[in-house]
Design a protein around this motif. Structure first.
Motif, PDB file in Angstrom:
ATOM      1  N   ASN A 192     -22.252  12.076  40.451  1.00  0.00           N
ATOM      2  CA  ASN A 192     -23.536  12.799  41.006  1.00  0.00           C
ATOM      3  C   ASN A 192     -24.698  12.805  40.919  1.00  0.00           C
ATOM      4  O   ASN A 192     -24.756  13.874  39.744  1.00  0.00           O
ATOM      5  N   TYR A 202     -28.435  13.301  40.573  1.00  0.00           N
ATOM      6  CA  TYR A 202     -29.318  13.637  41.265  1.00  0.00           C
ATOM      7  C   TYR A 202     -30.831  13.753  40.605  1.00  0.00           C
ATOM      8  O   TYR A 202     -30.873  14.272  39.427  1.00  0.00           O
ATOM      9  N   LYS A 204     -25.701  17.288  39.436  1.00  0.00           N
ATOM     10  CA  LYS A 204     -24.805  18.110  39.718  1.00  0.00           C
ATOM     11  C   LYS A 204     -23.614  18.553  40.536  1.00  0.00           C
ATOM     12  O   LYS A 204     -23.151  17.310  41.138  1.00  0.00           O
ATOM     13  N   ASP A 229     -21.800  19.434  44.098  1.00  0.00           N
ATOM     14  CA  ASP A 229     -22.220  19.393  45.417  1.00  0.00           C
ATOM     15  C   ASP A 229     -22.012  21.337  45.563  1.00  0.00           C
ATOM     16  O   ASP A 229     -22.965  21.168  46.574  1.00  0.00           O
ATOM     17  N   LEU A 232     -25.730  22.785  45.362  1.00  0.00           N
ATOM     18  CA  LEU A 232     -27.159  21.801  45.111  1.00  0.00           C
ATOM     19  C   LEU A 232     -27.936  22.513  46.374  1.00  0.00           C
ATOM     20  O   LEU A 232     -27.603  22.926  47.559  1.00  0.00           O
ATOM     21  N   TYR A 251     -33.033  18.593  45.693  1.00  0.00           N
ATOM     22  CA  TYR A 251     -32.753  17.813  44.980  1.00  0.00           C
ATOM     23  C   TYR A 251     -32.424  16.763  46.375  1.00  0.00           C
ATOM     24  O   TYR A 251     -31.996  16.566  47.114  1.00  0.00           O
ATOM     25  N   GLU A 252     -32.644  15.507  45.269  1.00  0.00           N
ATOM     26  CA  GLU A 252     -32.195  14.014  45.634  1.00  0.00           C
ATOM     27  C   GLU A 252     -31.452  12.826  45.387  1.00  0.00           C
ATOM     28  O   GLU A 252     -31.564  13.036  44.823  1.00  0.00           O
ATOM     29  N   ASP A 253     -30.968  12.274  46.279  1.00  0.00           N
ATOM     30  CA  ASP A 253     -30.454  10.771  45.541  1.00  0.00           C
ATOM     31  C   ASP A 253     -30.649  10.362  44.395  1.00  0.00           C
ATOM     32  O   ASP A 253     -32.365   9.856  45.269  1.00  0.00           O
TER      33      ASP A 253
END
Length: 153
Positions: free
Chosen positions: A74, A76, A96, A98, A101, A106-108
């Protein structure tokens, strides 16, 4: 990034000091092993210097390069610094999990973002290799320090 914001890739510093530790109570290399490693590094100091500096750089970014092909990681984007508005143009990429977060920060990132970041890493690495070569051409190994030390107290 895909939305026009920038991602930071830190310019690496050239490491010029290398130390080799030994232990007399089994916590690491013995004195003889340490001296052997130190002697080998000193005998071919140009290559040791370049190899270690690139190793530090590569270790720092290897997870990002793996993320390019790994679906399970993941990745981010997060603000480089926090400000009053959420329009901060500078981002840093980080891994990061889950439970860590904070959704508003935080954004994808897209696979295109990761690919561009890896291209940026390659570009910075190429410039870093050139800097190391220039350093060696200018100073040789006279400013590179190596030493041994006793680890135990």
């Amino acid at each position: 990034m895909h939305d026009g914001r920038m991602v930071i890739i830190e310019k690496p510093n050239i490491e010029k000091d290398f130390c080799f530790g030994y232990s007399t109570c089994g916590q690491g290399s013995t004195y003889d092993e340490c001296m052997k490693t130190h002697s080998a590094a000193s005998a071919d100091l140009d290559n040791y210097f370049k190899e270690k500096n690139l190793e530090y750089f590569d270790k720092r970014y290897e997870d990002y390069i793996e993320a390019q092909s790994s679906e399970g990681r993941n990745l981010y984007a997060a603000p480089q610094y926090h400000s009053q508005s959420n329009s901060n143009p500078v981002r840093c990429l980080s891994f990061k999990y889950d439970d860590e977060l904070v959704p508003e920060y935080y954004e994808d990132v897209t696979s295109e973002d990761v690919n561009n970041f890896v291209l940026g890493i390659s570009f910075v690495r190429t410039k870093f290799v050139k800097s190391i070569d220039t350093y060696l051409k200018k100073y040789g190994t006279k400013k590179i320090r190596t030493w041994t030390y006793w680890v135990d107290e």
